[in-house]
Design a protein around this motif. Structure first.
Motif, PDB file in Angstrom:
ATOM      1  N   LEU A  58       0.823  -1.205   0.000  1.00 20.29           N
ATOM      2  CA  LEU A  58       0.000   0.000   0.000  1.00 20.29           C
ATOM      3  C   LEU A  58       0.858   1.257   0.000  1.00 20.29           C
ATOM      4  CD1 LEU A  58      -2.745  -1.104   2.550  1.00 20.29           C
ATOM      5  CD2 LEU A  58      -2.940  -1.011   0.060  1.00 20.29           C
ATOM      6  N   VAL A 101      -7.511   1.982  -3.522  1.00 25.14           N
ATOM      7  CA  VAL A 101      -7.314   0.556  -3.242  1.00 25.14           C
ATOM      8  C   VAL A 101      -8.421   0.072  -2.305  1.00 25.14           C
ATOM      9  CG1 VAL A 101      -5.761  -1.217  -2.349  1.00 25.14           C
ATOM     10  CG2 VAL A 101      -4.815   0.815  -3.465  1.00 25.14           C
ATOM     11  N   ASN A 102      -9.079  -1.000  -2.717  1.00 23.92           N
ATOM     12  CA  ASN A 102     -10.028  -1.685  -1.846  1.00 23.92           C
ATOM     13  C   ASN A 102      -9.280  -2.788  -1.103  1.00 23.92           C
ATOM     14  OD1 ASN A 102     -12.555  -4.199  -2.499  1.00 23.92           O
ATOM     15  ND2 ASN A 102     -12.200  -3.074  -0.625  1.00 23.92           N
ATOM     16  N   VAL A 103      -9.102  -2.624   0.204  1.00 25.84           N
ATOM     17  CA  VAL A 103      -8.431  -3.638   1.022  1.00 25.84           C
ATOM     18  C   VAL A 103      -9.503  -4.626   1.469  1.00 25.84           C
ATOM     19  CG1 VAL A 103      -7.001  -4.073   3.036  1.00 25.84           C
ATOM     20  CG2 VAL A 103      -6.757  -1.914   1.787  1.00 25.84           C
ATOM     21  N   SER A 134     -10.204  -8.080   5.140  1.00 27.44           N
ATOM     22  CA  SER A 134      -9.375  -7.593   6.242  1.00 27.44           C
ATOM     23  C   SER A 134     -10.123  -7.509   7.555  1.00 27.44           C
ATOM     24  CB  SER A 134      -8.820  -6.208   5.890  1.00 27.44           C
ATOM     25  OG  SER A 134      -9.853  -5.241   5.798  1.00 27.44           O
ATOM     26  N   LEU A 157      -2.853   0.795   9.193  1.00 28.26           N
ATOM     27  CA  LEU A 157      -3.244   1.605   8.043  1.00 28.26           C
ATOM     28  C   LEU A 157      -3.171   3.090   8.358  1.00 28.26           C
ATOM     29  CD1 LEU A 157      -6.328  -0.390   6.661  1.00 28.26           C
ATOM     30  CD2 LEU A 157      -3.918  -0.565   5.983  1.00 28.26           C
ATOM     31  N   SER A 217      -6.251   7.594   4.216  1.00 23.74           N
ATOM     32  CA  SER A 217      -7.670   7.318   4.453  1.00 23.74           C
ATOM     33  C   SER A 217      -8.547   7.708   3.273  1.00 23.74           C
ATOM     34  CB  SER A 217      -8.156   8.034   5.713  1.00 23.74           C
ATOM     35  OG  SER A 217      -7.994   9.436   5.601  1.00 23.74           O
ATOM     36  N   GLN A 266      -7.730   7.126   0.201  1.00 28.75           N
ATOM     37  CA  GLN A 266      -7.429   6.194  -0.885  1.00 28.75           C
ATOM     38  C   GLN A 266      -7.867   4.763  -0.589  1.00 28.75           C
ATOM     39  OE1 GLN A 266      -3.102   8.048  -1.181  1.00 28.75           O
ATOM     40  NE2 GLN A 266      -3.393   6.542  -2.805  1.00 28.75           N
ATOM     41  N   LEU A 267      -8.048   4.426   0.675  1.00 34.33           N
ATOM     42  CA  LEU A 267      -8.291   3.037   1.057  1.00 34.33           C
ATOM     43  C   LEU A 267      -9.765   2.816   1.339  1.00 34.33           C
ATOM     44  CD1 LEU A 267      -5.257   2.453   3.459  1.00 34.33           C
ATOM     45  CD2 LEU A 267      -5.388   2.108   0.973  1.00 34.33           C
ATOM     46  N   LEU A 327     -12.615   0.049   2.609  1.00 36.14           N
ATOM     47  CA  LEU A 327     -12.746  -1.187   3.374  1.00 36.14           C
ATOM     48  C   LEU A 327     -14.120  -1.788   3.135  1.00 36.14           C
ATOM     49  CD1 LEU A 327     -11.146  -0.053   6.747  1.00 36.14           C
ATOM     50  CD2 LEU A 327     -10.026  -1.119   4.779  1.00 36.14           C
ATOM     51  N   TYR A 360     -12.475   5.500   7.584  1.00 33.23           N
ATOM     52  CA  TYR A 360     -12.172   5.035   6.231  1.00 33.23           C
ATOM     53  C   TYR A 360     -13.472   4.850   5.443  1.00 33.23           C
ATOM     54  CZ  TYR A 360      -7.425   4.119   7.778  1.00 33.23           C
ATOM     55  OH  TYR A 360      -6.145   4.270   8.257  1.00 33.23           O
TER      56      TYR A 360
END
Length: 290
Positions: free
Chosen positions: A117, A126-128, A131, A142, A148, A150-151, A153, A173
């Motif tokens: 990341l 980015v889809n994490v 998790s 993270l 926050s 860009q990610l 969840l 997030y």
């Protein structure tokens, strides 16, 4: 703008990207082809080069608590062994190699999640995924990245205990609730403790209410990003009423992906981003909103 107004700054990058391109292309595990392996930095770059707007990356924790970019359960296919990585130490995971891609001078190893990341190109969404079981420890990790915006969840809307961990976390997030009912979607979209930016809709059959434009209109009225899955899993589970990548690639894009554009969904997850990008562009060329 997606999500609640008070989270507008955090959600701006996602909203602006969708406004610019139309239906977002979410690339399942990054793009893996040729010598490039899924869930690696190379897969991220290949996905962006293939037209991806959001890159999905899987998370797994080692037995001693370190995080890696890997979809557990795929060990036999990718590593040539059946041991689940969750049962391995971080040192043992670092010793493993992707069997079909490892070669002298370019070892194909499993990458640390935070390392991956931290190295994505600036502004990459980015889809994490997968998790949620480790959020107590992963979310603080993270936070150190200061990404926050860009990610994204995700978690099943039915995992109330896991979502409560996210609700309690101070960094909000962007969250996508995986929903099988309209009630689940609205409940999470109106939750004041969650930055629920959208919903991932599961439709097992064509009779699902999620294929009803009126249902989707009610979700849009809450400024929800509406996401569906077109990828075909090894389990052959039908994720959105048979409107999937295989039908698009083996028959025609209009047959596989066309109904998703007709519904006006905001994001489609796929294993074939370059073909989906070309189809999206073809719709725009003839004046159809994409």
């Amino acid at each position: 703008m997606f999500g609640q107004a008070r989270f507008a700054d955090t959600n701006a990058l996602l909203s602006e990207r969708a406004h610019k391109v139309g239906t977002l292309i979410v690339v399942h595990r990054g793009t893996s082809a040729g010598s490039v392996v899924e869930n690696t930095p190379e897969a991220v770059r290949a996905a962006l080069a293939s037209g991806g707007d959001v890159i999905e990356i899987d998370a797994v924790a080692s037995r001693d608590g370190e995080f890696f970019a890997f979809h557990d359960g795929e060990e036999a296919r990718l590593l040539g062994e059946a041991t689940n990585l969750r049962l391995c130490t971080a040192a043992e995971i670092r010793e493993r190699r992707y069997i079909h891609n490892d070669r002298p001078g370019r070892p194909a190893h499993i990458v640390g999640l935070v390392e991956l990341l931290d190295g994505v190109p600036a502004g990459t969404l980015v889809n994490v995924d997968r998790s949620w079981r480790w959020w107590e420890r992963l979310l603080p990790a993270l936070d150190t990245l200061r990404m926050s915006n860009q990610l994204l969840l995700k978690c099943s809307a039915s995992h109330v205990e896991r979502i409560n961990v996210l609700r309690a976390h101070p960094v909000k997030y962007p969250f996508i609730a995986i929903c099988s009912t309209e009630e689940q979607a609205h409940r999470h979209l109106e939750d004041p403790e969650l930055n629920t930016v959208g919903v991932e809709l599961l439709a097992a059959t064509p009779e699902s209410p999620f294929l009803d434009p009126a249902v989707l209109s009610r979700l849009r009225a809450r400024d929800a990003l509406i996401m569906v899955n077109a990828e075909v899993l090894a389990t052959a589970t039908d994720l959105f009423a048979g409107h999937d990548d295989e039908r698009a690639v083996l028959h025609s894009p209009a047959e596989g992906w066309g109904p998703l554009f007709d519904l006006g969904v905001d994001a489609i997850q796929t294993d074939w981003p370059w073909l989906l990008r070309d189809y999206r562009n073809s719709l725009r060329d003839v004046g159809v909103p994409a």
